[in-house]
Motif scaffolding. Sequence first.
Motif, PDB file in Angstrom:
ATOM      1  N   LYS A  51       0.831  -1.209   0.000  1.00  0.00           N
ATOM      2  CA  LYS A  51       0.000   0.000   0.000  1.00  0.00           C
ATOM      3  C   LYS A  51       0.862   1.254   0.000  1.00  0.00           C
ATOM      4  N   TYR A  54       1.790   2.615  -3.478  1.00  0.00           N
ATOM      5  CA  TYR A  54       0.866   3.488  -4.230  1.00  0.00           C
ATOM      6  C   TYR A  54       0.325   4.644  -3.366  1.00  0.00           C
ATOM      7  N   HIS A  56      -0.950   4.872  -0.422  1.00  0.00           N
ATOM      8  CA  HIS A  56      -2.104   4.740   0.469  1.00  0.00           C
ATOM      9  C   HIS A  56      -1.667   4.945   1.925  1.00  0.00           C
ATOM     10  N   ASN A  76      -1.073  15.670  -3.223  1.00  0.00           N
ATOM     11  CA  ASN A  76      -2.192  14.833  -3.681  1.00  0.00           C
ATOM     12  C   ASN A  76      -2.271  14.777  -5.203  1.00  0.00           C
ATOM     13  N   GLN A  80      -1.915  11.462  -7.501  1.00  0.00           N
ATOM     14  CA  GLN A  80      -2.940  11.072  -8.487  1.00  0.00           C
ATOM     15  C   GLN A  80      -2.284  10.769  -9.827  1.00  0.00           C
ATOM     16  N   ARG A  83      -0.296   7.530  -9.749  1.00  0.00           N
ATOM     17  CA  ARG A  83      -1.137   6.327  -9.756  1.00  0.00           C
ATOM     18  C   ARG A  83      -1.644   5.976 -11.154  1.00  0.00           C
ATOM     19  N   THR A  84      -1.719   6.973 -12.030  1.00  0.00           N
ATOM     20  CA  THR A  84      -2.184   6.664 -13.385  1.00  0.00           C
ATOM     21  C   THR A  84      -1.120   5.874 -14.157  1.00  0.00           C
ATOM     22  N   ILE A  88      -2.968  -1.791 -10.346  1.00  0.00           N
ATOM     23  CA  ILE A  88      -3.033  -2.430  -9.031  1.00  0.00           C
ATOM     24  C   ILE A  88      -4.035  -3.587  -9.088  1.00  0.00           C
ATOM     25  N   PHE A  90      -5.950  -6.545  -6.774  1.00  0.00           N
ATOM     26  CA  PHE A  90      -6.307  -6.831  -5.375  1.00  0.00           C
ATOM     27  C   PHE A  90      -6.796  -8.264  -5.219  1.00  0.00           C
ATOM     28  N   LYS A  94     -11.706  -5.755  -6.394  1.00  0.00           N
ATOM     29  CA  LYS A  94     -12.142  -4.350  -6.397  1.00  0.00           C
ATOM     30  C   LYS A  94     -12.633  -3.891  -7.772  1.00  0.00           C
ATOM     31  N   LEU A  95     -13.564  -4.646  -8.308  1.00  0.00           N
ATOM     32  CA  LEU A  95     -14.209  -4.222  -9.556  1.00  0.00           C
ATOM     33  C   LEU A  95     -15.479  -3.453  -9.177  1.00  0.00           C
ATOM     34  N   LEU A 107     -11.144   1.588 -17.057  1.00  0.00           N
ATOM     35  CA  LEU A 107     -11.129   2.661 -16.044  1.00  0.00           C
ATOM     36  C   LEU A 107      -9.867   3.537 -16.128  1.00  0.00           C
ATOM     37  N   MET A 110     -10.219   5.811 -19.028  1.00  0.00           N
ATOM     38  CA  MET A 110     -11.247   6.822 -18.763  1.00  0.00           C
ATOM     39  C   MET A 110     -10.634   7.958 -17.953  1.00  0.00           C
ATOM     40  N   ILE A 111      -9.860   7.575 -16.944  1.00  0.00           N
ATOM     41  CA  ILE A 111      -9.210   8.577 -16.084  1.00  0.00           C
ATOM     42  C   ILE A 111      -8.220   9.414 -16.901  1.00  0.00           C
ATOM     43  N   ARG A 155      -7.503  -4.649 -16.385  1.00  0.00           N
ATOM     44  CA  ARG A 155      -7.588  -3.247 -15.956  1.00  0.00           C
ATOM     45  C   ARG A 155      -6.201  -2.723 -15.581  1.00  0.00           C
TER      46      ARG A 155
END
Lengths: 225, 271
Positions: A51, A54, A56, A76, A80, A83-84, A88, A90, A94-95, A107, A110-111, A155
């Motif tokens: 964690k 990334y 967290h 922050n 961000q 992280r792109t 990651i 899990f 975490k879908l 996703l 999209m981001i 993803r």
Amino acid sequence: MANVVIQASDLTLAYNNGKNEIIKNANFSIKKGEFVFITGPSGSGKSTLLKSFYGHIKPTHGSLMVGGLDLAKISNSKLQELRTHMGIVFQDYKLVNEWTVAKNVVLPLMIAGYSIDMQHTQAQRLLRHVKLSEYANMYPYELSGGEQQRVGIARALAKNPMLILADEPTGNLDEYSSNVIWDLMENACQQLETTVVVVTHRIPTVFSLQYRHFIIENKGVYEVH
Amino acid sequence: MKFIKDHIMFILPLVAILLGIEFFLVFDRMTASYEQRLRDGYSMLVVSKEPMTLQELQSINSNIGKSTKIEKNEILKEVSLGQNPQDTQEILNALPNFYIIKLAKYLDTSALDNLEKDLMASKKIKRVETFGNSYSSNYKLFSFIKFILKVFIIFMSVVSLFLVIKQMEVWGYVHRERMQVMEIFGAPIMLRSGILFKVAIVDALISTSIIVLFFLYLKYQLAGISEVDALMNNSELLFQPSDAFILLACAIVIVIISVYIVVFSSREKEA
């Protein structure tokens, strides 16, 4: 140094405002394109360490450089952005259950602001890669655990990330599904030169001597040779 | 069905809050109009030894809006019939000056008492008649109705606000997982909460439209056939175009605050 993706120097991670130390004074580095396992007994701090990669959890002492950015001091907006460039994976996938499989996969695109057409094309390519083309319009809850984890991997690979972080990716899967997941991650590492860091309580036998392996014991992070 | 239920559970309390706000606006206009009528219909009598101008009276107390002198001849017209003109003139000379005073604004009873005291403190003024009893009873009844309505509106708004917060908690639960996943993958706050903002703004527009249509119906249909004088005579006060903008602004502020609460409460936390 340009090849180093993760660099920990005297890294200390703790909860409860520093009172509950999980990792203490860890020093290690992980290079571009490496496949690395992190193991340790339950509660040793494997997931906590992952964690922290990334952002967290922030280091309470020392420094942790990921992609050339110090996560102890990162803003922050920079986090961000960082992280792109990560994918990651899990243990619990975490879908997003109200999204179709295809939408879950894209996703990261999209981001990043990719066009709808581009997202659609990439979703088809990624789902083909994980052999789930026919599941594109289904919802995650309609899939088995192994299939959901393949969606999770698709993803993670969507934006050709520099780093894939996986937390017990086969923890909930049977042996066959686990092997499929390991193959996908190994391919990503070998074909795309993506750095892959996997936290797991048990390394698959076939990989045991092949890749770097760190073990967490008594709050320390040690490389197994 | 779930989608409709989620919307209605947010729209209903929002409508209740907007209803409270619109009632407050209408009531404010109604009371202002009623106060004006009370003020216009009320007058006090001032008796002075010497003639006084409006400026002189206003310098004693600024709440005096208008003064009208009662001509002495008018007072004597009825009683002096058959009197010797010389006697009449003597009476005229001996009579003090009478003024009817109108107020500049609606005063409560203590302000009216202060006005009387200020006037009586002037050496030129002999007597002041405020007709305070009738003024006081009107004012007290009016204050009581005003108080009850405000308490009702505040109570309704507070209860509705709790319902909005409750629904926000449901939203928080429904959207938390998706927003956390998006955050982990580096989505900026506007992308994470975009859908919530869209839904909330649509709900704000629907709620505002419901209230606007209801009050337009009240103004143009119900008020005319209600046979209630207060409604029929004041229908123009029931709804004004500016109310729609005020209601929409309030609704949007409420939903934006609600969405931000949901977004920030769903942010990933260090374990």
